[in-house]
Enzyme design. Structure first.
Site, PDB file in Angstrom:
ATOM      1  N   ARG A  33      46.755  15.752  45.968  1.00 56.40           N
ATOM      2  CA  ARG A  33      47.379  15.093  47.130  1.00 56.40           C
ATOM      3  C   ARG A  33      48.894  15.008  46.948  1.00 56.40           C
ATOM      4  NH1 ARG A  33      45.161   9.557  47.593  1.00 56.40           N
ATOM      5  NH2 ARG A  33      45.068   9.812  45.346  1.00 56.40           N
TER       6      ARG A  33
ATOM      7  N   ASN B 144      41.740  11.814  49.932  1.00 57.84           N
ATOM      8  CA  ASN B 144      40.473  12.124  49.278  1.00 57.84           C
ATOM      9  C   ASN B 144      39.315  11.722  50.179  1.00 57.84           C
ATOM     10  OD1 ASN B 144      41.628  13.081  46.909  1.00 57.84           O
ATOM     11  ND2 ASN B 144      41.470  11.129  45.851  1.00 57.84           N
TER      12      ASN B 144
END
Length: 108
Positions: free
Chosen positions: A36, A55
């Site tokens: 990320r 996520n």
């Protein structure tokens, strides 16, 4: 084909160069490896993009990016072919109309 999901590596055939919304679901070993953070850094490097990387409970990472089509396409290419953390086994994409409401590009 706005709103349709594809797994191929071709550009969106309806691309006009204007602002778009890209939603991508990234499969593989992409959680707990800095994916990320890397995605956010790449989006900021490309420039002109807002959105997030998050996520999902099933182990995938969802990436939503809004901005110029060419910038979204560059991010998508990076997700598929870039030197990402972890391991990307596949990316499914969906193109659509921007919804707005994002400030910058965030990790969620």
């Amino acid at each position: 084909m706005n709103g349709s999901a594809r797994t191929g590596h071709q550009d969106d055939p309806d691309a006009s160069g204007g602002p778009v919304r890209l939603t991508a679901w990234v499969r593989g070993r992409v959680q707990g490896v800095g994916f990320r953070w890397w995605t956010r850094a790449r989006a900021l490097e490309i420039g002109g993009l807002t959105g997030f990387a998050s996520n999902l409970d099933d182990g995938r990472v969802q990436v939503v990016a809004e901005g110029p089509h060419d910038a979204c396409q560059r991010l998508l290419t990076s997700l598929r072919e870039g030197d990402t953390p972890g391991r990307v086994d596949g990316v499914t994409e969906m193109w659509g109309t921007p919804r707005g409401g994002y400030e910058g590009f965030a990790e969620r």
